[in-house]
Design an enzyme around this catalytic site. Structure first.
Site, PDB file in Angstrom:
ATOM      1  N   LEU A 219       0.834  -1.346  -0.181  1.00  0.00           N
ATOM      2  CA  LEU A 219       0.025   0.065  -0.237  1.00  0.00           C
ATOM      3  C   LEU A 219       0.783   1.198  -0.088  1.00  0.00           C
ATOM      4  O   LEU A 219       0.431   2.533  -0.279  1.00  0.00           O
ATOM      5  CB  LEU A 219      -0.738   0.071   1.202  1.00  0.00           C
ATOM      6  CG  LEU A 219      -2.383  -1.051   1.107  1.00  0.00           C
ATOM      7  CD1 LEU A 219      -2.983  -0.924   2.492  1.00  0.00           C
ATOM      8  CD2 LEU A 219      -2.972  -0.730  -0.158  1.00  0.00           C
TER       9      LEU A 219
ATOM     10  N   ASP B 259       9.304  -9.544   3.361  1.00  0.00           N
ATOM     11  CA  ASP B 259       8.741  -9.365   1.845  1.00  0.00           C
ATOM     12  C   ASP B 259       9.703  -8.014   1.328  1.00  0.00           C
ATOM     13  O   ASP B 259       9.571  -7.054   1.748  1.00  0.00           O
ATOM     14  CB  ASP B 259       7.437  -9.050   1.459  1.00  0.00           C
ATOM     15  CG  ASP B 259       7.240  -9.357   0.081  1.00  0.00           C
ATOM     16  OD1 ASP B 259       7.670 -10.267  -0.654  1.00  0.00           O
ATOM     17  OD2 ASP B 259       6.713  -8.471  -0.620  1.00  0.00           O
TER      18      ASP B 259
ATOM     19  N   HIS C 103       4.460 -15.674  -3.746  1.00  0.00           N
ATOM     20  CA  HIS C 103       4.845 -15.461  -5.179  1.00  0.00           C
ATOM     21  C   HIS C 103       5.623 -16.642  -5.598  1.00  0.00           C
ATOM     22  O   HIS C 103       6.689 -16.261  -6.419  1.00  0.00           O
ATOM     23  CB  HIS C 103       5.297 -14.020  -5.483  1.00  0.00           C
ATOM     24  CG  HIS C 103       6.398 -13.485  -4.753  1.00  0.00           C
ATOM     25  ND1 HIS C 103       7.433 -14.216  -4.166  1.00  0.00           N
ATOM     26  CD2 HIS C 103       6.501 -12.240  -4.040  1.00  0.00           C
ATOM     27  CE1 HIS C 103       8.194 -13.255  -3.429  1.00  0.00           C
ATOM     28  NE2 HIS C 103       7.703 -12.135  -3.301  1.00  0.00           N
TER      29      HIS C 103
ATOM     30  N   ASP D 202       0.693  -9.407  -5.094  1.00  0.00           N
ATOM     31  CA  ASP D 202       2.066  -8.674  -4.990  1.00  0.00           C
ATOM     32  C   ASP D 202       1.917  -7.199  -5.817  1.00  0.00           C
ATOM     33  O   ASP D 202       2.861  -6.839  -6.548  1.00  0.00           O
ATOM     34  CB  ASP D 202       3.048  -9.377  -5.615  1.00  0.00           C
ATOM     35  CG  ASP D 202       4.490  -8.846  -5.167  1.00  0.00           C
ATOM     36  OD1 ASP D 202       4.528  -7.987  -4.316  1.00  0.00           O
ATOM     37  OD2 ASP D 202       5.530  -9.572  -5.591  1.00  0.00           O
TER      38      ASP D 202
ATOM     39  N   HIS E 202       4.605   1.911  -8.245  1.00  0.00           N
ATOM     40  CA  HIS E 202       5.797   2.734  -8.137  1.00  0.00           C
ATOM     41  C   HIS E 202       5.618   3.969  -8.926  1.00  0.00           C
ATOM     42  O   HIS E 202       4.799   4.170  -9.915  1.00  0.00           O
ATOM     43  CB  HIS E 202       6.830   2.275  -8.891  1.00  0.00           C
ATOM     44  CG  HIS E 202       7.378   0.870  -7.980  1.00  0.00           C
ATOM     45  ND1 HIS E 202       8.095   0.987  -6.852  1.00  0.00           N
ATOM     46  CD2 HIS E 202       7.523  -0.379  -8.130  1.00  0.00           C
ATOM     47  CE1 HIS E 202       8.414  -0.061  -6.505  1.00  0.00           C
ATOM     48  NE2 HIS E 202       8.214  -1.036  -7.405  1.00  0.00           N
TER      49      HIS E 202
END
Ligand SMILES: [Zn+2]
Ligand SMILES: [Zn+2]
Length: 423
Positions: free
Chosen positions: A57, A148, A229, A302, A306
Site C-alpha cells: 500500500l 517481503d 509469489h 503482489d 511505483h
C-alpha cells in the site's frame, strides 16, 4: 444503513437465489427493511469477497506511489474486501505501534479491510527478530509476518521466527530468494534470453533452494510457513513433496506469473521488471498446474505500485514490481477458469477462503449465508475490455496489462454491507 437486495445471483456452487444484506450481514430477504437498494444479478456470479494476502500500500512513507485510500479503492475495483499490507513501508511495520497505526489508517480511509503484515526482522535487516509477540498481542492482532522485498536468508533467524509465531498461531511468509545466488545486479530470469539481451539474470534455483530449506525448518519447528509469489516449477515440486509429508506449508502465486513470460522483457520495458522475475513457459505451466491441484493454495497479487520516477528508467535501474489488484481476477479467469482448470467454487477457495484462513481472518472468507458478514463480489464472467492504465484507481501507472484485452468481471463489490465499488 439501508439494505441491499441482490436478485437472482448464481452463488458459486450454492445455486441461484437472492441475497439480502442489512446492517453489514446477510439476512433473510423477508427481514429486509424498507428502502433497500436493488441489484439485478441475472447472469452474474456472486463470489465471497476476495482476500489478497500480498499488497504493497506504500503508506506510510511513499504516498506519491499509493495510499491506503487509493490502494483499497483499487482493491474494491478488483473485487477484494480485505488486503494484507506488506511491512516494507517507511517506517517499517516492525512494532505494535506501527501495526496499530496502519490498521487505524485502514479504518479511516479504507474501502477494504487493511490487515497489517508485521516484519520478521527489525527494519527488514535480517539480523534481529522484530517485536513479533507485541505485534500479535496488539490491537492490530498481527498473524502474518514477512520481510517481503527481502528474503530471511539467515536459516537460524528463520528457525527462530517460526518457533516464535507458533505460540500465537502466526505464520511466516517468506520471499524466497537466495541473495547470494541472485546477486546484486540481477534484474530478470537467468536463461538463454537474458544472455542474448545482455541483462544479468538470477536462476530459478535461487527460489526453490530457499523453499526446500524452509519447509524443513517448518517441519523441525512444527510451525506454519507460507511461501510468497511462487514462480518456478521446482518450487511447486518441493511444495508437493512437503505437503505429502504433512508439513504445514501454504503458498501463493501472483497473477502475472500465471500468464506472462520472460519474453516480455525483450522490449526492455521496465513495466515487466518484477521480483521474482517473469519466467519461461515451462514454469508458467507448472504454477498453473500447481494452482489447479491445490499445491498452491492461493492467488495473491503482489500489487507493487511505483511512482514514475522510480519505474521509468533503463531496465536494469528501474524498481521491481507491477500493479495487480484490479486485474487479478481477470487473469485468473483467463488462465484458470476459461481453460477449465478451476471452477467458481475453486476460485472462491483460492482467492477468498484459503487466504482468509492462512491469515486467520475471522470476518473474511466466509460463505454467502444468513448471519455471515456481507462480503462479496458480483461478477460478469463473460465481460471483456481492453485494460486502460489511466482508468485505474491506483495512484501509480506501472500496469503490465495496459492495452491487453482481458476479462472485465467485477460488477460490484460489497464490504461489510457497504457497496465499495459499482460499475
Ligand atoms: Zn516479494
Ligand atoms: Zn511483495
Amino acid at each position: 444503513m439501508s439494505g441491499v437486495l441482490i436478485l437472482g445471483a448464481d452463488r458459486a456452487g450454492a445455486g441461484r437465489g437472492d441475497l439480502a444484506i442489512q446492517d453489514g450481514r446477510f439476512v433473510e430477504p423477508a427481514d429486509l427493511g424498507p428502502g433497500a437498494e436493488q441489484i439485478d444479478a441475472d447472469g452474474l456470479v456472486a463470489l465471497p469477497g476476495l482476500v489478497d494476502l500480498h499488497t504493497h500500500l506504500r503508506e506510510p512513507g511513499r504516498e506519491d506511489a499509493e495510499t491506503v485510500a487509493t490502494g483499497t479503492a483499487a482493491a474494491a475495483r478488483g473485487g477484494f474486501t480485505a488486503v494484507l499490507a506488506m511491512a516494507n513501508t517507511d517506517p517499517v511495520t516492525d512494532t505494535a505501534e506501527a501495526a496499530e497505526h496502519l490498521a487505524a489508517l485502514g479504518d479511516r480511509d479504507g474501502l477494504a479491510q487493511v490487515v497489517p503484515v508485521g516484519a520478521v526482522s527489525k527494519g527488514l535487516a535480517g539480523v534481529e527478530l522484530a517485536e513479533l509477540g507485541l505485534m500479535a498481542r496488539s490491537a492490530a492482532g498481527v498473524r502474518v509476518f514477512s520481510d517481503d522485498g527481502h528474503c530471511v536468508a539467515d536459516a537460524r533467524l528463520m528457525r527462530r521466527a517460526l518457533e516464535y509465531v507458533r505460540a500465537f498461531d502466526g505464520v511466516v511468509a517468506q520471499h524466497a530468494q537466495d541473495p547470494q545466488l541472485a546477486g546484486r545486479d540481477a534484474c530478470c530470469h537467468e536463461g538463454a534470453l537474458s544472455g542474448r539481451l545482455g541483462l544479468p539474470g538470477w536462476p530459478a534455483a535461487a527460489e526453490s533452494t530457499i523453499v526446500a530449506r524452509d519447509v524443513q525448518l517448518a517441519e523441525l519447528t512444527r510451525s506454519r510457513l507460507h511461501v510468497c509469489h511462487v514462480s518456478t516449477a521446482e518450487t511447486v515440486e518441493v511444495l508437493r513433496w512437503a505437503k505429502q509429508r504433512g508439513i504445514a506449508v501454504t503458498a501463493e502465486v501472483a497473477p502475472h506469473h500465471l500468464l506472462l513470460t520472460t519474453e516480455e522483457v525483450r522490449g526492455y520495458d521496465p513495466v515487466y521488471k518484477v521480483n521474482p522475475p517473469l519466467r519461461t513457459d515451462e514454469h508458467v505451466l507448472a504454477v498453473r498446474n500447481g494452482l489447479a491441484d491445490g499445491t498452491l493454495d492461493a492467488v495473491a497479487t503482489d500489487h507493487a505500485p511505483h511512482a514514475r520516477h522510480d519505474k521509468e528508467h533503463a531496465f536494469p535501474d528501474a524498481a521491481f514490481g507491477m500493479l495487480g489488484l484490479e486485474t487479478a481476477l481477470a487473469v485468473v479467469i483467463e488462465t484458470m477458469v476459461d481453460t477449465d482448470r478451476l471452477t467458481w467454487p475453486d476460485v472462491s477457495m483460492r482467492m477468498s477462503y484459503a487466504p482468509a484462513h492462512i491469515a486467520r481472518l475471522s470476518g473474511q472468507g466466509r460463505p454467502l449465508r444468513v448471519g455471515e458478514p456481507a462480503n462479496l463480489t458480483l461478477i460478469d464472467p463473460a465481460a471483456r475490455a481492453v485494460v486502460d492504465r489511466d482508468a485505474s484507481a491506483s495512484l501509480s501507472r506501472n500496469n503490465p496489462w495496459h492495452g491487453r484485452n482481458l476479462p472485465d468481471p467485477v460488477v460490484a463489490t460489497i464490504w461489510n454491507g457497504r457497496i465499495t465499488f459499482r460499475r
